[in-house]
Design a protein around this motif. Structure first.
Motif, short mmCIF file in Angstrom:
data_model
loop_
_atom_site.label_atom_id
_atom_site.label_comp_id
_atom_site.label_asym_id
_atom_site.label_seq_id
_atom_site.Cartn_x
_atom_site.Cartn_y
_atom_site.Cartn_z
N MET A 1 29.97 49.75 33.94
CA MET A 1 29.82 50.64 35.04
C MET A 1 31.03 51.14 35.50
N GLU A 2 30.97 52.44 35.66
CA GLU A 2 32.16 53.07 36.49
C GLU A 2 32.14 53.20 37.86
N ILE A 3 33.41 52.72 38.28
CA ILE A 3 33.59 52.83 39.54
C ILE A 3 34.11 53.90 39.98
N THR A 8 33.28 53.68 46.92
CA THR A 8 33.36 52.09 46.75
C THR A 8 34.03 51.48 47.98
N THR A 40 28.71 51.55 46.22
CA THR A 40 29.29 50.55 45.45
C THR A 40 29.89 49.55 46.31
N LYS A 67 25.01 49.13 44.60
CA LYS A 67 25.30 48.32 43.69
C LYS A 67 26.53 47.09 44.21
N ILE A 69 29.22 44.35 43.05
CA ILE A 69 30.03 44.08 42.20
C ILE A 69 30.98 42.88 42.46
N ASP A 97 24.98 43.21 40.58
CA ASP A 97 24.75 44.19 39.52
C ASP A 97 25.79 44.30 38.48
N GLU A 98 26.79 43.50 38.63
CA GLU A 98 27.80 43.57 37.54
C GLU A 98 28.95 42.57 38.09
#
Length: 153
Positions: A1-3, A8, A40, A67, A69, A97-98
């Motif tokens: 997953m790209e941040i 964020t 995010t 999302k 993380i 999610d990650e």
């Protein structure tokens, strides 16, 4: 997953929450971040403030497309948690999610490395800071030097 740093938000806060801690105020600030376009959220998975933030995010994820993380400093992070806290920790890890594991094993400084990782990858830090010492104090100072917006709850 790209941040995407600009979208964020990260969290930093003490393990021990004082009587004046307001989960409602925390939720209002997270909602405000979502309304500002943050989607995010980086959570350090510690007891106390991180756990409260994760649970609020989990609730809000049912309504908003966000999302979560889990930023895990090392695989031994929950080793000294109580049985109940370990159960909750692993439920949160599974719900995220990650998961990003900063170090496969504990070493002095891995918690700070996790904190710097989160600050380096966000543009907003929501923090619960009540003391001018410790990890959250250091993280807020680092975020300030990096030009990250800080909201204290």
């Amino acid at each position: 997953m790209e941040i995407i740093k600009e979208k964020t938000c990260a969290f930093s806060g003490h393990r021990n929450l004082k009587e004046n801690f307001s989960q409602i105020f925390l939720e209002e600030n997270i909602l405000n971040a979502i309304e500002r376009g943050y989607d995010t959220f980086l959570v350090g998975m510690a007891l106390g403030f991180d756990t409260k933030a994760f649970l609020v995010l989990e609730k809000l994820r049912k309504k908003y497309k966000i999302k979560i993380i889990a930023c895990i400093p090392c695989s031994e992070q929950p080793d000294k948690f109580s049985f109940e806290d370990k159960e909750n920790y692993y439920k949160m890890i599974k719900s995220a999610d990650e998961q990003i594991l900063i170090s496969p094993s504990y070493y002095k400084g891995c918690m700070q490395k996790r904190n710097r990782f989160m600050v380096d990858n966000c543009s907003l830090l929501i923090a619960y800071l009540t003391e001018n010492k410790g990890g959250t104090f250091t993280t807020c100072n680092y975020a300030q030097k990096k030009g990250v917006e800080i909201i204290l709850v």
